[in-house]
Design an enzyme around this catalytic site. Sequence first.
Site, PDB file in Angstrom:
ATOM      1  N   HIS A  54       3.017  -2.888  -6.634  1.00 55.65           N
ATOM      2  CA  HIS A  54       1.801  -2.407  -5.979  1.00 55.65           C
ATOM      3  C   HIS A  54       1.663  -2.945  -4.551  1.00 55.65           C
ATOM      4  O   HIS A  54       1.323  -2.202  -3.638  1.00 55.65           O
ATOM      5  CB  HIS A  54       0.575  -2.773  -6.816  1.00 55.65           C
ATOM      6  CG  HIS A  54      -0.694  -2.273  -6.221  1.00 55.65           C
ATOM      7  ND1 HIS A  54      -0.969  -0.924  -6.111  1.00 55.65           N
ATOM      8  CD2 HIS A  54      -1.743  -2.924  -5.665  1.00 55.65           C
ATOM      9  CE1 HIS A  54      -2.137  -0.777  -5.524  1.00 55.65           C
ATOM     10  NE2 HIS A  54      -2.620  -1.965  -5.237  1.00 55.65           N
TER      11      HIS A  54
ATOM     12  N   ASP B  29      -4.739   7.095  -1.293  1.00 59.72           N
ATOM     13  CA  ASP B  29      -5.529   6.199  -0.442  1.00 59.72           C
ATOM     14  C   ASP B  29      -4.688   5.782   0.759  1.00 59.72           C
ATOM     15  O   ASP B  29      -3.466   5.981   0.765  1.00 59.72           O
ATOM     16  CB  ASP B  29      -6.058   4.977  -1.220  1.00 59.72           C
ATOM     17  CG  ASP B  29      -4.934   4.178  -1.860  1.00 59.72           C
ATOM     18  OD1 ASP B  29      -4.003   3.798  -1.154  1.00 59.72           O
ATOM     19  OD2 ASP B  29      -4.987   3.960  -3.090  1.00 59.72           O
TER      20      ASP B  29
ATOM     21  N   LYS C 225     -10.233   6.951  -0.644  1.00 55.92           N
ATOM     22  CA  LYS C 225     -10.568   6.524  -2.011  1.00 55.92           C
ATOM     23  C   LYS C 225     -11.339   5.211  -1.969  1.00 55.92           C
ATOM     24  O   LYS C 225     -11.034   4.328  -1.174  1.00 55.92           O
ATOM     25  CB  LYS C 225      -9.262   6.332  -2.784  1.00 55.92           C
ATOM     26  CG  LYS C 225      -9.425   5.730  -4.167  1.00 55.92           C
ATOM     27  CD  LYS C 225      -8.076   5.721  -4.876  1.00 55.92           C
ATOM     28  CE  LYS C 225      -7.940   4.577  -5.844  1.00 55.92           C
ATOM     29  NZ  LYS C 225      -6.623   4.477  -6.425  1.00 55.92           N
TER      30      LYS C 225
ATOM     31  N   THR D  71      -7.916   8.576 -10.541  1.00 59.45           N
ATOM     32  CA  THR D  71      -7.622   8.849  -9.128  1.00 59.45           C
ATOM     33  C   THR D  71      -7.042  10.256  -8.940  1.00 59.45           C
ATOM     34  O   THR D  71      -7.542  11.037  -8.129  1.00 59.45           O
ATOM     35  CB  THR D  71      -6.613   7.801  -8.585  1.00 59.45           C
ATOM     36  OG1 THR D  71      -7.165   6.506  -8.805  1.00 59.45           O
ATOM     37  CG2 THR D  71      -6.318   8.010  -7.118  1.00 59.45           C
TER      38      THR D  71
HETATM   39  C1  R5P Z   1      -4.454   1.638  -6.968  1.00 55.83           C
HETATM   40  O1  R5P Z   1      -4.652   1.176  -5.871  1.00 55.83           O
HETATM   41  C2  R5P Z   1      -3.175   2.273  -7.388  1.00 55.83           C
HETATM   42  O2  R5P Z   1      -2.358   2.578  -6.311  1.00 55.83           O
HETATM   43  C3  R5P Z   1      -3.431   3.538  -8.200  1.00 55.83           C
HETATM   44  O3  R5P Z   1      -3.979   4.540  -7.370  1.00 55.83           O
HETATM   45  C4  R5P Z   1      -4.354   3.259  -9.339  1.00 55.83           C
HETATM   46  O4  R5P Z   1      -3.952   2.144 -10.063  1.00 55.83           O
HETATM   47  C5  R5P Z   1      -4.478   4.453 -10.254  1.00 55.83           C
HETATM   48  O5  R5P Z   1      -5.354   4.109 -11.276  1.00 55.83           O
HETATM   49  P1  R5P Z   1      -6.127   5.209 -12.112  1.00 55.83           P
HETATM   50  O6  R5P Z   1      -5.112   6.148 -12.664  1.00 55.83           O
HETATM   51  O7  R5P Z   1      -6.844   4.411 -13.174  1.00 55.83           O
HETATM   52  O8  R5P Z   1      -7.091   5.882 -11.186  1.00 55.83           O
END
Ligand code: R5P
Length: 292
Positions: A127, A166, A189, A224
């Site tokens: 990440h 994002d 986001k 997301t």
């Molecule tokens: C967050 O910053 C990551 O890059 C992903 O966008 C995030 O973990 C996605 O999580 P979810 O599927 O729960 O929205």
Amino acid sequence: MIVVAGPASNGIGFRLSRILGSKYTRVLTKVFPDGETYIRIEDEVKEEDVIVVQSLYPPQDRHYLQLLLIMDTVKDLGAKSLTAVVPYIAYARQDKRFLPGEAISIKTILRGIEHAGAERLITIDIHNDKSLEEWLNIDYANLSAVSLLAEYFRGKMEKPLVLAPDKGALNRAKKAASILGCEYDFLEKHRDRVTGEVTVKPKEMMVTNKDVLIIDDIISTGGTVVLATRELLKLNANRVYVACTHPLFAGSSYEKVLSSGVEDIVATDTIPSPASRVSVAPLIAEYLEKKL
Ligand code: R5P
């Protein structure tokens, strides 16, 4: 050289050993009635360059403990060298103390891997790669699966546009866009750190009649990409495709994403899932062939 595949990564471990032309062994594991973890490495690893492969998808804590037990045992058994291949590193999103008193979880995870004897750590699309730089004192590589994912979509999209969900993920979108020969952008986001609620704001964006590829590192709850897909379809995007490296798909989120109107979801095999159609084994093998 021998690939020791942990219980979470038999598939990648096997594929990796085939590409490398190396020996391969699985790890015998069980859980005692009181919940404790047992592991046993049945093949000889003495004087070998050992590649331990274990991804940290759910149950993360069990998979992490298995990884530590395997690595420590490999060292005890006299391995010549130990490389940890951890395709998905759990806890990487908790990379700072967002609220007072919180654990910086990724620090603990990385230090544990180092202390268990890894001399090198290889991971895929962590990440935040600054965590590796900040918390590890061993050799490491953060390999990117973005090119493999983008290649999957080559020739499948009309008037393509790549979007990062994002701003922090913009470089990923840029790389994918260069492979697809198209433009890229990001969505606004916001995640509430207390409630976890995510909002995705549309920007003034020319998506009308375009095929949009949303590329992210992780899909967890799917929140997301579902929000992003809805916004893009409202803005008259033609088709929305989703690609991610680590398909966690918590609960029923795979179905949730599919029913949000996306055309297709593609992910890598760092985590087994119905979308895991792209293997990262060739990427890891290419790197190891240069290093070992
Ligand atoms: C967050 O910053 C990551 O890059 C992903 O966008 C995030 O973990 C996605 O999580 P979810 O599927 O729960 O929205």
